[in-house]
Design a protein around this motif. Structure first.
Motif, PDB file in Angstrom:
ATOM      1  N   SER A 103       0.848  -1.180   0.000  1.00 44.88           N
ATOM      2  CA  SER A 103       0.000   0.000   0.000  1.00 44.88           C
ATOM      3  C   SER A 103       0.884   1.230   0.000  1.00 44.88           C
ATOM      4  CB  SER A 103      -0.898   0.010   1.242  1.00 44.88           C
ATOM      5  OG  SER A 103      -1.591   1.227   1.328  1.00 44.88           O
ATOM      6  N   ARG A 104       0.405   2.289  -0.664  1.00 43.45           N
ATOM      7  CA  ARG A 104       1.184   3.527  -0.674  1.00 43.45           C
ATOM      8  C   ARG A 104       0.816   4.429   0.497  1.00 43.45           C
ATOM      9  NH1 ARG A 104      -1.255   6.916  -5.820  1.00 43.45           N
ATOM     10  NH2 ARG A 104      -3.148   7.688  -4.839  1.00 43.45           N
ATOM     11  N   LYS A 105      -0.118   4.000   1.340  1.00 39.99           N
ATOM     12  CA  LYS A 105      -0.532   4.791   2.495  1.00 39.99           C
ATOM     13  C   LYS A 105       0.437   4.551   3.647  1.00 39.99           C
ATOM     14  CE  LYS A 105      -5.308   4.322   0.964  1.00 39.99           C
ATOM     15  NZ  LYS A 105      -6.643   3.749   1.246  1.00 39.99           N
ATOM     16  N   GLN A 106       1.189   5.608   3.998  1.00 45.02           N
ATOM     17  CA  GLN A 106       2.273   5.451   4.973  1.00 45.02           C
ATOM     18  C   GLN A 106       2.245   6.480   6.107  1.00 45.02           C
ATOM     19  OE1 GLN A 106       5.316   4.241   1.324  1.00 45.02           O
ATOM     20  NE2 GLN A 106       6.054   5.489   3.009  1.00 45.02           N
ATOM     21  N   LYS A 107       1.138   7.161   6.313  1.00 44.93           N
ATOM     22  CA  LYS A 107       1.047   8.186   7.353  1.00 44.93           C
ATOM     23  C   LYS A 107       2.058   9.312   7.151  1.00 44.93           C
ATOM     24  CE  LYS A 107      -0.700   5.265  11.121  1.00 44.93           C
ATOM     25  NZ  LYS A 107      -0.462   4.812  12.500  1.00 44.93           N
ATOM     26  N   CYS A 108       2.332   9.665   5.897  1.00 43.33           N
ATOM     27  CA  CYS A 108       3.269  10.760   5.641  1.00 43.33           C
ATOM     28  C   CYS A 108       2.666  12.060   6.169  1.00 43.33           C
ATOM     29  CB  CYS A 108       3.554  10.886   4.148  1.00 43.33           C
ATOM     30  SG  CYS A 108       4.723  12.217   3.758  1.00 43.33           S
ATOM     31  N   PRO A 109       3.425  12.846   6.951  1.00 43.66           N
ATOM     32  CA  PRO A 109       2.874  14.051   7.587  1.00 43.66           C
ATOM     33  C   PRO A 109       2.863  15.305   6.709  1.00 43.66           C
ATOM     34  CG  PRO A 109       5.126  13.747   8.296  1.00 43.66           C
ATOM     35  CD  PRO A 109       4.806  12.565   7.416  1.00 43.66           C
ATOM     36  N   ALA A 110       3.425  15.234   5.500  1.00 43.92           N
ATOM     37  CA  ALA A 110       3.529  16.434   4.663  1.00 43.92           C
ATOM     38  C   ALA A 110       2.147  16.988   4.326  1.00 43.92           C
ATOM     39  CB  ALA A 110       4.289  16.110   3.382  1.00 43.92           C
ATOM     40  N   ILE A 111       2.011  18.304   4.469  1.00 43.23           N
ATOM     41  CA  ILE A 111       0.710  18.938   4.256  1.00 43.23           C
ATOM     42  C   ILE A 111       0.896  20.392   3.830  1.00 43.23           C
ATOM     43  CG2 ILE A 111       0.463  19.686   6.652  1.00 43.23           C
ATOM     44  CD1 ILE A 111      -2.519  18.971   6.439  1.00 43.23           C
ATOM     45  N   VAL A 112      -0.008  20.873   2.984  1.00 44.05           N
ATOM     46  CA  VAL A 112      -0.005  22.271   2.550  1.00 44.05           C
ATOM     47  C   VAL A 112      -1.434  22.789   2.647  1.00 44.05           C
ATOM     48  CG1 VAL A 112       0.350  23.871   0.628  1.00 44.05           C
ATOM     49  CG2 VAL A 112       1.955  21.982   0.995  1.00 44.05           C
ATOM     50  N   LYS A 113      -1.599  23.938   3.341  1.00 47.28           N
ATOM     51  CA  LYS A 113      -2.924  24.550   3.490  1.00 47.28           C
ATOM     52  C   LYS A 113      -2.926  25.918   2.835  1.00 47.28           C
ATOM     53  CE  LYS A 113      -4.265  22.225   7.802  1.00 47.28           C
ATOM     54  NZ  LYS A 113      -4.770  22.418   9.192  1.00 47.28           N
ATOM     55  N   VAL A 114      -4.020  26.212   2.149  1.00 50.21           N
ATOM     56  CA  VAL A 114      -4.154  27.469   1.422  1.00 50.21           C
ATOM     57  C   VAL A 114      -5.504  28.089   1.770  1.00 50.21           C
ATOM     58  CG1 VAL A 114      -4.298  28.520  -0.868  1.00 50.21           C
ATOM     59  CG2 VAL A 114      -2.713  26.630  -0.457  1.00 50.21           C
ATOM     60  N   ALA A 115      -5.536  29.420   1.902  1.00 49.83           N
ATOM     61  CA  ALA A 115      -6.790  30.107   2.222  1.00 49.83           C
ATOM     62  C   ALA A 115      -6.870  31.416   1.440  1.00 49.83           C
ATOM     63  CB  ALA A 115      -6.891  30.382   3.716  1.00 49.83           C
ATOM     64  N   ALA A 116      -8.084  31.834   1.171  1.00 52.73           N
ATOM     65  CA  ALA A 116      -8.294  33.098   0.459  1.00 52.73           C
ATOM     66  C   ALA A 116      -8.270  34.255   1.446  1.00 52.73           C
ATOM     67  CB  ALA A 116      -9.626  33.070  -0.265  1.00 52.73           C
ATOM     68  N   SER A 117      -7.545  35.307   1.081  1.00 53.12           N
ATOM     69  CA  SER A 117      -7.559  36.541   1.860  1.00 53.12           C
ATOM     70  C   SER A 117      -8.440  37.530   1.100  1.00 53.12           C
ATOM     71  CB  SER A 117      -6.140  37.099   2.017  1.00 53.12           C
ATOM     72  OG  SER A 117      -6.175  38.362   2.650  1.00 53.12           O
ATOM     73  N   ILE A 118      -9.667  37.690   1.568  1.00 50.04           N
ATOM     74  CA  ILE A 118     -10.626  38.541   0.865  1.00 50.04           C
ATOM     75  C   ILE A 118     -10.166  39.997   0.882  1.00 50.04           C
ATOM     76  CG2 ILE A 118     -13.026  39.280   0.739  1.00 50.04           C
ATOM     77  CD1 ILE A 118     -12.541  36.304   0.188  1.00 50.04           C
ATOM     78  N   ARG A 119      -9.647  40.433   2.012  1.00 47.32           N
ATOM     79  CA  ARG A 119      -9.219  41.839   2.145  1.00 47.32           C
ATOM     80  C   ARG A 119      -8.086  42.145   1.176  1.00 47.32           C
ATOM     81  NH1 ARG A 119      -7.817  44.005   8.044  1.00 47.32           N
ATOM     82  NH2 ARG A 119     -10.076  43.603   8.212  1.00 47.32           N
TER      83      ARG A 119
END
Length: 312
Positions: A103-119
């Motif tokens: 399985s390729r599921k290995q609990k890798c912790p890498a993560i990227v979060k993106v959010a819109a800044s309306i202002r």
């Protein structure tokens, strides 16, 4: 040499711990910026960043701004979260223990979060943790299904070659050369399977054949169609003689030819065509017969149907 290549590789089922993570080798040219004026620009940069650093992220969750939001066209998402393709842990489907589980599921912790800044009217990266618990190599990156996947245009080329009866292995080599992707023969077969499923609209082979035959009958009231079914309920013969074919034979019956063609359909039925020569020396078809094999009984059934049509 990248940072990941100097650290010993873990096994698929025993990934690195959080204290032994692998980070991509970044430069100012391939690293991500803190913000972008539009989501489309971030998306393009993020894809290039993944290609340059041999990382593969997939969407974990997202929340759109909504179609009526004034910034929906440019910012698109209120927030969106990406995780490494190896993020989730392997989930067993049963109660038993399987020793050899890939399985390729290995609990890798890498993560990227993106959010819109309306202002600020920008798309901002709010979290970027790109330490991985597996190697980041070009070979591993190219082998992932997400990175082998062909575009719609490329897939259309595959289908076109398949319909021209180009061997699967030859198509695989050509597409790998054209795209630079590690395309496999299985990928090529899957593209045709998906295309055929869409083209059929969920219909079975039997339903499609019946639809085509009914269309022929609707357009040609004088068509002769004979279907032979074996005791095992398998279609062994389909003979089609259109009104035009009947006319061709009645006007040019003195000299006839027989030609066989093979592997024209998914069931590998052979196609026999009876052709006559008109007064100008041109070949004119007078009968078509699909047969499950060239056994004498199937060939006889074809000629019997031909004689029944012409009553001779």
């Amino acid at each position: 040499m990248s940072d990941s290549s100097v650290i010993s590789s873990p096994s698929e089922n025993n990934p690195r711990s959080d204290n032994d993570l692998v980070y991509p080798t970044n430069t100012e040219e391939n690293d991500l910026k803190d913000s972008y004026p539009a989501f489309s620009e971030f998306e393009a940069a993020f894809k290039q960043y993944q290609r340059d650093t041999f990382q593969t992220f997939v969407v974990r969750r997202s929340e759109s701004l909504g179609k009526t939001h004034p910034k929906a066209d440019t910012l698109k998402y209120k927030k969106i979260e990406y995780e490494c393709v190896h993020h989730k842990d392997y989930e067993k489907k049963g109660q038993g223990e399987r020793i050899f589980t890939h399985s390729r599921k290995q609990k890798c912790p890498a993560i990227v979060k993106v959010a819109a800044s309306i202002r600020e009217a920008t798309v901002r990266i709010t979290k970027k943790e790109v330490g991985h618990n597996h190697p980041l190599t070009e070979e591993r990156w190219k082998g992932l299904p997400e990175n082998r996947r062909l575009s719609t245009t490329e897939a259309d080329k595959v289908v076109s070659m398949q319909k021209s009866f180009v061997p699967t292995k030859a198509i695989q080599r050509e597409m790998a050369k054209q795209t630079g992707k590690a395309v496999t023969s299985k990928d090529i077969i899957n593209i045709r399977t998906k295309h055929d499923k869409v083209e059929r609209g969920g219909r079975t082979e039997e339903e499609m054949v019946n639809h085509i035959l009914n269309e022929i009958r609707r357009k040609d009231a004088g068509v002769f169609i004979d279907i032979v079914v074996s005791d095992a309920q398998k279609v062994t013969n389909i003979t089609i003689i259109t009104s035009e074919m009947q006319k061709n034979f009645n006007e040019n019956y003195s000299l006839a030819f027989l030609d066989g063609t093979y592997k024209l359909n998914v069931e590998n039925y052979c196609l026999y065509a009876v052709v006559v020569q008109d007064r100008h020396g041109h070949g004119r078809p007078v009968a078509l017969g699909f047969m499950s094999s060239e056994k004498a009984a199937h060939v006889d059934a074809f000629f019997n149907a031909f004689k029944a049509c012409h009553k001779t």
